[in-house]
Design an enzyme around this catalytic site. Structure first.
Site, short mmCIF file in Angstrom:
data_model
loop_
_atom_site.label_atom_id
_atom_site.label_comp_id
_atom_site.label_asym_id
_atom_site.label_seq_id
_atom_site.Cartn_x
_atom_site.Cartn_y
_atom_site.Cartn_z
N ARG A 104 -15.63 -34.88 -36.62
CA ARG A 104 -15.43 -34.45 -35.23
C ARG A 104 -14.11 -34.99 -34.68
O ARG A 104 -13.44 -34.34 -33.89
CB ARG A 104 -16.58 -34.95 -34.36
CG ARG A 104 -17.77 -34.03 -34.37
CD ARG A 104 -18.87 -34.54 -33.45
NE ARG A 104 -20.15 -33.95 -33.82
CZ ARG A 104 -20.56 -32.77 -33.42
NH1 ARG A 104 -19.81 -32.04 -32.64
NH2 ARG A 104 -21.72 -32.29 -33.80
N HIS A 109 -21.41 -30.04 -23.31
CA HIS A 109 -21.64 -28.93 -24.24
C HIS A 109 -21.81 -29.50 -25.64
O HIS A 109 -20.89 -29.53 -26.43
CB HIS A 109 -20.44 -27.99 -24.18
CG HIS A 109 -20.64 -26.74 -24.98
ND1 HIS A 109 -21.77 -25.97 -24.90
CD2 HIS A 109 -19.84 -26.11 -25.88
CE1 HIS A 109 -21.65 -24.93 -25.71
NE2 HIS A 109 -20.49 -24.99 -26.32
#
Ligand code: APR
Length: 311
Positions: A87, A174
């Site tokens: 990530r 999100h």
């Protein structure tokens, strides 16, 4: 005619242009680094306009000069997460791309409102706001309209009721820690919790949380684009028509919900000035705990960004 520039003419960018052209809201510019691709897609779409009867100019470009004088800049440019990529790797790559898109477009459109879609969404919106030193009204992240639409779609499938009767609010960051507010969601005014048995509602909520992953697993290459781009188009329409429509959006928090200096999914009033006001729901203790957990996850990504970007 209003003008909207979409940076990144990939799946979400070009589909955003498609939804927007159908609404005849603005002339459109598609910008991408791939040579010829935005020009080709732009020309193809332009040639569709006589068929659907819309007077919209659509052009593609590889440089930012074409975006001059835009009312709205939509940023979808970015890399998808590839196998083996962490990530943080994705964050660094997309921060570079989004940072350039944000600063370059501002040179040509100093008054534009930014709608950001590139992931990690909340953090890319934060980067756009900080780099461009914009007031918070002018940077909106799209996440909540999509997450809420997924919940609405699943409730419609379960109940057989029109999607138009189903109002749902998914807030928070999100990511996996998003916060579906079932207490505030309803079917024609009847709270969701009364309309559906707890086990069914719980299954739907879980499916919503993993909604993005479900599509990625099916597509194998790439991620969702029809619903994310439809969400961007709704946000853009609310702004350009000065609707004062309340939509769940990622907005810059300045004390609302006890949160500061981060982008977070909350109901926001959208009008011609952009994100005009954050609507504060009263949260019960359980909801507040979910909010705080989600905010901590977003904050972590913001902190990771601060280590690599000059903001
Ligand atoms: N400038 C402009 N465009 C760029 C740049 C750049 N520096 N770098 C990459 N792009 C373009 C790519 O060439 C590609 O066409 O961004 C586009 C991204 O499109 P897709 O790969 O099709 O990805 P898409 O599905 O549109 O998703 C884009 O939105 O929903 C989010 O998670 C998603 O972060 C992702 C983003």
């Amino acid at each position: 005619m209003n003008k909207i520039s979409i940076i990144g003419a990939g799946m979400t960018g070009s589909t955003t242009a498609h939804w927007l052209a159908e609404r005849e809201l603005a002339d459109l510019v598609l910008v991408d680094v791939v040579e010829g691709m935005p020009q080709g897609k732009g020309l193809d779409m332009l040639e569709a306009m006589p068929i659907i009867g819309r007077d919209v100019e659509i052009v593609g470009a590889n440089d930012y000069a074409a975006t001059k004088g835009s009312d709205i800049i939509v940023i979808t440019a970015g890399l998808p997460r590839k196998p083996g990529m962490s990530r943080d790797d994705l964050l660094a790559a997309n921060a570079d791309i989004v940072g350039k898109a944000a600063t370059e477009t501002l040179k040509y459109s100093p008054d534009a409102i930014y709608v950001v879609l590139t992931n990690p969404l909340d953090t890319m919106a934060y980067l756009t706001l900080k780099l461009n030193k914009l007031p918070r009204e002018r940077v909106i992240g799209q996440a909540g309209v999509l997450d809420s639409a997924r919940l609405r779609a699943f409730v419609a499938l379960e109940t057989g009721v029109s999607v138009e009767n189903i109002q749902c609010y998914v807030l928070g960051g999100h990511g996996d820690e998003m916060v579906p507010l079932t207490r505030h969601s309803n079917v024609a005014g009847v709270p969701l919790r009364e309309y559906l048995p707890a086990d069914k509602l719980d299954a739907i909520v879980q499916r919503t949380r993993k909604g993005g992953g479900e599509i990625v697993n099916l597509l194998k290459t790439g991620s969702a684009f029809y619903a994310p781009s439809a969400a961007v188009a709704q946000i853009v329409e609310a702004i350009l028509k000065d609707k004062h429509l309340i939509l769940p959006c990622s907005a810059y928090m300045q004390g609302e919900y006890g949160l500061k200096d981060l982008f977070f999914g909350v109901p926001a009033v959208l009008g011609r000035k952009g994100m005009e006001k954050i609507v504060e729901y009263e949260l019960d203790a359980d909801e507040k705990a979910l909010f705080d957990k989600s905010a901590a996850a977003v904050k972590e990504t913001h902190e990771a960004l601060k280590k690599i970007a000059k903001i």
